[in-house]
Design a protein around this motif. Structure first.
Motif, mmCIF file in Angstrom:
data_model
loop_
_atom_site.group_PDB
_atom_site.id
_atom_site.type_symbol
_atom_site.label_atom_id
_atom_site.label_comp_id
_atom_site.label_asym_id
_atom_site.label_seq_id
_atom_site.Cartn_x
_atom_site.Cartn_y
_atom_site.Cartn_z
ATOM 1 N N THR A 75 -11.673 0.901 -4.256
ATOM 2 C CA THR A 75 -10.831 -0.274 -4.004
ATOM 3 C C THR A 75 -11.634 -1.557 -4.142
ATOM 4 O OG1 THR A 75 -9.550 1.097 -2.484
ATOM 5 C CG2 THR A 75 -9.168 -1.271 -2.409
ATOM 6 N N GLN A 77 -7.732 7.102 2.077
ATOM 7 C CA GLN A 77 -6.849 5.946 2.260
ATOM 8 C C GLN A 77 -7.387 4.992 3.313
ATOM 9 O OE1 GLN A 77 -3.368 8.199 3.218
ATOM 10 N NE2 GLN A 77 -2.833 8.602 1.081
ATOM 11 N N LEU A 81 0.855 -1.179 0.000
ATOM 12 C CA LEU A 81 0.000 0.000 0.000
ATOM 13 C C LEU A 81 0.894 1.233 0.000
ATOM 14 C CD1 LEU A 81 -2.638 -1.022 2.717
ATOM 15 C CD2 LEU A 81 -2.734 -1.415 0.246
#
Length: 384
Positions: free
Chosen positions: A353, A30, A18
């Motif tokens: 994501t 994030q 990451l």
């Protein structure tokens, strides 16, 4: 050369990384990225971050798997400022949604600048620096970050981090030499001071002294810490690159637009050009690796054999993610910690994501032997 070394193939990643940019309040995106990543049954092998990205990364690497998401959520709950007063809808609806959002953003930013953020920073009691007077280098700032130190000591287990299975790397810039430095848990024991150094954005926050050197926020040198992971390219990798500053925009028309856009350009840190340069470099490594097969029958004492170690056949699948631009954002969006904005950005990171992990392009797309870095664009600009 054997045909097996020429054909395209599907490469299965052997580790997960990451990579988190800096961007203050935008870093809630994030947090959503990590929630989706963990929900997919994965845990990272390596997290790399700058500024707020370093804080998010430390919250991940500095706790066992069962505690990671809970600690990230605790941090962002504390950073979320409830919307009150004029910013809570004082403007009448008929003035227009955009005007209301813009005005509210200004008020939220002014509130943060005037009073600080609980658990993060507070105005200095001594205003010498603000009036242009000389002060100690470690106090040369508008704000005191002692509250953030206490937050980090509470939420990050630095003893666990010293032996964590998750490698942590954080970027900071040496104030005197202007050189970027990555503090890496595989190379030294990391503490709260390293995280503070990575987020020491001047002139708001003071430099942090580590081993006799002063460090500022790595984002003022390079807010895109990809070069550190690509410095070690030997393992097939899946890399989620969570950026916080938009690469593209319409031409600005107002002063507000100009200030916002110039800041976005500054802190996007030439991510596209850096990726392009690293792709070229990795292609050269692959070329050397392929040529080494042709040299397999050379005498073991040949000097050409020594060059083979410069080659590399690994593939980086780089999933490019980008926080969206929310309505009414201005140049102060990185200090806009209003709770609703935090929720929106977190949700966006979660959704982006999830889509990438559901589609799994690295499991479907064949990679040519000459390719070393394959970009899968899941930013808003690259979304279909």
């Amino acid at each position: 050369m054997p045909a097996a070394h020429k054909t395209a193939r599907i490469i299965e990643p052997q580790r997960s990384i990451l990579v988190f940019q800096g961007g203050g309040a935008l870093g809630a995106y994030q947090a959503g990225v990590f929630e989706a990543f963990e929900a997919s049954g994965r845990q990272p092998d390596w997290v790399v971050g700058t500024s707020i990205g370093a804080i998010n990364a430390a919250l991940i690497a500095g706790k066992p798997p069962k505690s990671r998401l809970e600690r990230i959520r605790t941090f962002w709950d504390r950073m979320s400022r409830p919307e009150t007063g004029l910013a809570a809808g004082w403007l009448p609806p008929e003035t227009g949604q955009m005007l209301g959002e813009s005005f509210g953003g200004v008020l939220r930013s002014l509130q943060t600048m005037a009073f600080g953020l609980p658990g993060f920073f507070q105005p200095r009691a001594n205003a010498a620096f603000a009036f242009g007077l000389a002060t100690a280098p470690t106090e040369a700032s508008f704000y005191d970050v002692s509250p953030l130190r206490e937050t980090l000591l509470e939420l990050v287990d630095f003893d666990y981090l010293a032996d964590s299975p998750v490698r942590l790397s954080i970027g900071a810039v040496d104030v005197e030499s202007a050189r970027i430095h990555y503090f890496d848990s595989r190379q030294c024991r990391l503490g709260a001071e390293h995280i503070l150094a990575s987020g020491a954005l001047p002139p708001a926050f003071p430099p942090v002294r580590i081993d006799g050197r002063l460090y500022w926020d790595g984002g003022i040198y390079s807010n895109t810490p990809l070069e550190w992971i690509l410095h070690e390219p030997r393992i097939h990798s899946l890399c989620l690159f969570a950026t916080l500053w938009q690469q593209t925009d319409h031409p600005p028309q107002t002063l507000r637009d100009v200030l916002r856009r110039s800041k976005e350009i500054q802190y996007s840190s030439r991510a596209d050009s850096l990726i392009a340069i690293q792709q070229e470099l990795h292609q050269l490594r692959h070329a050397v690796n392929l040529l080494s097969y042709e040299l397999a029958d050379l005498n073991a004492q040949s000097p050409l054999r020594d060059l083979a170690c410069l080659g590399c056949g690994s593939v980086f699948h780089l999933v490019y993610l980008q926080a969206p631009r929310l309505p009414g954002e201005d140049q102060n969006k990185d200090i806009e910690f209003e709770a609703g904005r935090v929720v929106e950005r977190w949700a966006a990171g979660l959704a982006d994501t999830r889509r990438a992990l559901h589609e799994r392009p690295w499991d479907r797309e064949k990679v040519a032997r000459s390719e070393g870095i394959v970009v899968h664009d899941y930013s808003s600009a690259g979304a279909s």
